[in-house]
Write an enzyme that holds these catalytic residues in place. Structure first.
Site, PDB file in Angstrom:
ATOM      1  N   CYS A 127      -4.804   2.357  -3.680  1.00 50.09           N
ATOM      2  CA  CYS A 127      -3.559   2.902  -3.099  1.00 50.09           C
ATOM      3  C   CYS A 127      -2.388   1.950  -3.319  1.00 50.09           C
ATOM      4  O   CYS A 127      -1.487   1.852  -2.481  1.00 50.09           O
ATOM      5  CB  CYS A 127      -3.704   3.227  -1.617  1.00 50.09           C
ATOM      6  SG  CYS A 127      -4.949   4.460  -1.279  1.00 50.09           S
ATOM      7  N   HIS A 187       0.875  -1.175   0.000  1.00 48.40           N
ATOM      8  CA  HIS A 187       0.000   0.000   0.000  1.00 48.40           C
ATOM      9  C   HIS A 187       0.916   1.230   0.000  1.00 48.40           C
ATOM     10  O   HIS A 187       2.023   1.176   0.548  1.00 48.40           O
ATOM     11  CB  HIS A 187      -0.825  -0.051   1.298  1.00 48.40           C
ATOM     12  CG  HIS A 187      -1.930   0.952   1.390  1.00 48.40           C
ATOM     13  ND1 HIS A 187      -1.698   2.266   1.702  1.00 48.40           N
ATOM     14  CD2 HIS A 187      -3.272   0.818   1.232  1.00 48.40           C
ATOM     15  CE1 HIS A 187      -2.872   2.902   1.736  1.00 48.40           C
ATOM     16  NE2 HIS A 187      -3.839   2.054   1.451  1.00 48.40           N
ATOM     17  N   LYS A 246     -10.395  -1.525  11.059  1.00 46.28           N
ATOM     18  CA  LYS A 246     -10.585  -2.672  10.164  1.00 46.28           C
ATOM     19  C   LYS A 246     -10.847  -3.949  10.950  1.00 46.28           C
ATOM     20  O   LYS A 246     -11.073  -5.004  10.368  1.00 46.28           O
ATOM     21  CB  LYS A 246      -9.364  -2.842   9.256  1.00 46.28           C
ATOM     22  CG  LYS A 246      -9.278  -1.757   8.172  1.00 46.28           C
ATOM     23  CD  LYS A 246      -8.194  -2.085   7.174  1.00 46.28           C
ATOM     24  CE  LYS A 246      -8.231  -1.216   5.942  1.00 46.28           C
ATOM     25  NZ  LYS A 246      -7.690   0.106   6.038  1.00 46.28           N
ATOM     26  N   ASP A 250       2.961  -4.696   8.048  1.00 48.74           N
ATOM     27  CA  ASP A 250       1.715  -3.937   7.944  1.00 48.74           C
ATOM     28  C   ASP A 250       0.574  -4.939   8.053  1.00 48.74           C
ATOM     29  O   ASP A 250       0.295  -5.681   7.109  1.00 48.74           O
ATOM     30  CB  ASP A 250       1.719  -3.193   6.598  1.00 48.74           C
ATOM     31  CG  ASP A 250       0.321  -2.716   6.179  1.00 48.74           C
ATOM     32  OD1 ASP A 250      -0.633  -2.879   6.953  1.00 48.74           O
ATOM     33  OD2 ASP A 250       0.206  -2.199   5.056  1.00 48.74           O
ATOM     34  N   GLN A 293      -4.823  -5.494   7.007  1.00 50.38           N
ATOM     35  CA  GLN A 293      -5.875  -6.413   6.557  1.00 50.38           C
ATOM     36  C   GLN A 293      -5.938  -7.681   7.403  1.00 50.38           C
ATOM     37  O   GLN A 293      -6.999  -8.288   7.552  1.00 50.38           O
ATOM     38  CB  GLN A 293      -5.650  -6.810   5.088  1.00 50.38           C
ATOM     39  CG  GLN A 293      -5.691  -5.652   4.113  1.00 50.38           C
ATOM     40  CD  GLN A 293      -7.062  -4.997   4.023  1.00 50.38           C
ATOM     41  OE1 GLN A 293      -8.088  -5.674   4.106  1.00 50.38           O
ATOM     42  NE2 GLN A 293      -7.089  -3.683   3.876  1.00 50.38           N
TER      43      GLN A 293
END
Lengths: 139, 407
Positions: free
Chosen positions: B365, B124, B227, B201, B204
């Site tokens: 993104c 991203h 999220k 990261d 998700q």
């Protein structure tokens, strides 16, 4: 016809549509009919980048009136562009600079001009007016 | 533990019963943000109705109640991600903030001219740009692990890139665009062999399973709460204590200091050293409710349910003429990106929205990844545990109808 007369004409046309399907089918057909911008004009300096769809815009001046040509890779965006060109093209720079585009709201397509859509249309309207300002100094 | 029943679960999320454009909402944009269960909404409401006060400051009762609730939330996150210490859990504004804290504070402290930072082609923008900025500043080099046609990292290339020059490997756990689940544990192990640190990261990941930071042996792990069914505006930066201790703070202000004089300021200890200023207290506190909620669910069954949704949707989508799935990794979360030949993603997104369906369109993104696949953007349907097979059917019918209009 003045810019406002053309806007009112578009509003009248849209009053016939009963639901969103009819409206979007019309937009899609407009998008398909809009003459494609010649590839020569689809250059980097004419591109207006949205996050979602790309728009190309070019302007020429004939007899003190501005002619716009535009294109997009998204068909619905192109349909709306077609309406904008119909309303604004072949007008004097002064008319374009002073115009207020109320028809988009009236025909229920306001959401497409919201900055969050980032489809390049908001920037396109700005750019059309910038062309008008640029050409007005040449009149 | 209660048996998983999707129809019961849906009742916990009030927004799922609303209509959009006159049709029942079909929310398939969970990769952008998840919906919130009533208990999280109640926690925010209750905080402002009963307990609102600034934290870590006052001796008065309300301030202490709020401080205790906020620190409780930190402990809940600590246990949920299996961190050793609660001070290794720092509250941030979100995933992006977490990456920026480490790229700035850790990067400025450690990176030297000629050092290398490795990222991947599927990152991203928020895990690309901060590293580009710090690499420019420190004259370090940014290297990129390429992705194969299925949307998986090319591990051979990664192994070739690693050397004693590698100081940081920053990568996404689950790709927001492709759904690919990366072999993070193996990547971390290989990085550690050359003495590099790893930032993951997890934006998700947290919607699909709790990350086990100690099992992964991650040095830094960042994610946002919104999220994972929690509030917006709050995220977590997990970091190993010794790594966070050695780097200077990133931002100055209240809460992060021990003593201040005009000559010299000494800094507070972890976690407060990295938490300057009044944080998003209500969101922090509601985080506890979100963690309680998700830990009460049966995740073995949720995993099966999500994989069923993924497989069913993939099979049904493939029946649509001209449709191509972008990202067919062997290990995949319930995220599907696709394109339809001759139809622009934006147009499809606009039409299906009219039928009450929320999907994401565009480059997500991840522009370098779009360039890798030679496309402008995709349509992405991202599923959470509250989504159903019936919703997949609604999506497929809507897509067929939209394509008919557009072609």
């Amino acid at each position: 016809m003045t810019i406002n007369e053309r806007q009112d004409e578009v509003i009248e046309e849209f009053e016939m549509f009963e639901d969103w399907m009819d409206k979007y089918e019309y937009l899609i057909s407009l998008g398909k009919e809009l003459p494609l911008t010649e590839e020569a004009k689809k250059i980097e300096e004419n591109i207006i980048k949205g996050c979602q769809s790309r728009v190309w815009l070019a302007a020429d001046m004939n007899d003190s009136k501005i002619q716009f040509t535009a294109d997009s890779d998204a068909i619905i965006t192109k349909g709306i562009i077609s309406l904008m060109i119909r309303v604004l093209t072949d007008s004097s720079p002064k008319e374009i600079m002073e115009s207020e585009l109320y028809f988009i709201d009236k025909v229920g397509l306001k959401e497409h001009l919201s900055p969050t859509r980032s489809n390049g249309l908001v920037s396109m309207v700005k750019q059309m007016k910038m062309y008008a300002i640029a050409y007005s100094s040449k009149v | 533990m209660k048996k998983f029943n999707v129809n019961d679960i849906r009742k916990d999320f009030p927004i799922l019963s609303r209509e959009v454009n006159g049709k029942p909402l079909v929310y398939l944009d969970n990769g952008a943000t998840s919906q919130k269960p009533q208990v999280v909404i109640d926690a925010i409401n209750s905080y402002y109705s009963h307990d609102n006060a600034n934290i870590h400051r006052g001796v008065h009762t309300l301030s202490q109640v709020a401080t205790t609730a906020y620190e409780e939330a930190r402990k809940k996150i600590q246990h949920w991600i299996n961190a050793e210490l609660s001070e290794e859990v720092l509250f941030t504004k979100g995933t992006t903030d977490g990456v920026n804290i480490i790229s700035n504070a850790w990067g400025r402290f450690h990176l030297q001219k000629g050092d290398e930072v490795i990222i991947t082609e599927m990152e991203h923008h928020s895990n690309i740009v901060p590293w580009q900025m710090i690499c420019d500043e420190r004259q370090a080099k940014l290297k990129v692990i390429p992705v194969n046609d299925a949307g998986e990292l090319q591990m051979k290339e990664y192994k070739k890139m690693l050397s004693e020059k590698t100081k940081m490997v920053a990568l996404v756990h689950i790709s927001n665009t492709l759904g690919t689940i990366n072999p993070v544990k193996e990547i971390i192990k290989l990085a550690h062999e050359v003495g590099a640190k790893v930032l993951v990261d997890g934006a998700q990941q947290v919607a699909h399973a709790a990350p086990n930071v100690r099992d992964l042996d991650a040095d830094f792990y960042v994610f946002g709460l919104h999220k994972m069914f929690g509030p917006t505006g709050v995220g977590v930066l997990y970091g190993k204590k010794e790594l966070l201790d050695e780097i200077p703070p990133y931002q100055g202000g209240g809460d992060m200091i021990k003593t201040v004089t005009f000559e010299k300021t000494t800094y507070n200890e972890l976690p407060h050293k990295f938490e300057a200023g009044t944080p998003n207290i209500s969101a922090g506190i509601a985080t506890a409710a979100a963690v309680d909620y998700i830990t009460s669910l049966n995740w073995d069954e949720i995993h099966v349910h999500e994989q069923e949704l993924l497989n069913y949707a993939t099979a049904e989508l493939k029946k649509i003429k001209g449709l191509k799935i972008i990202g067919e990794a062997r290990e995949k979360a319930s995220v599907i990106s696709f394109i339809v030949e001759g139809v622009h993603a934006y147009d499809l997104g606009v039409i299906v929205d009219k039928m009450g369906i929320a999907v994401r369109t565009g480059h997500h993104c991840t522009q370098p990844l779009m360039n890798r696949f030679g496309i402008q953007g995709t349509i992405r349907a991202s599923f959470a545990f509250y989504n159903t097979k019936e919703e997949v059917d609604v999506l497929i019918a809507a897509l067929n109808r939209a394509i008919k209009m557009l072609v």
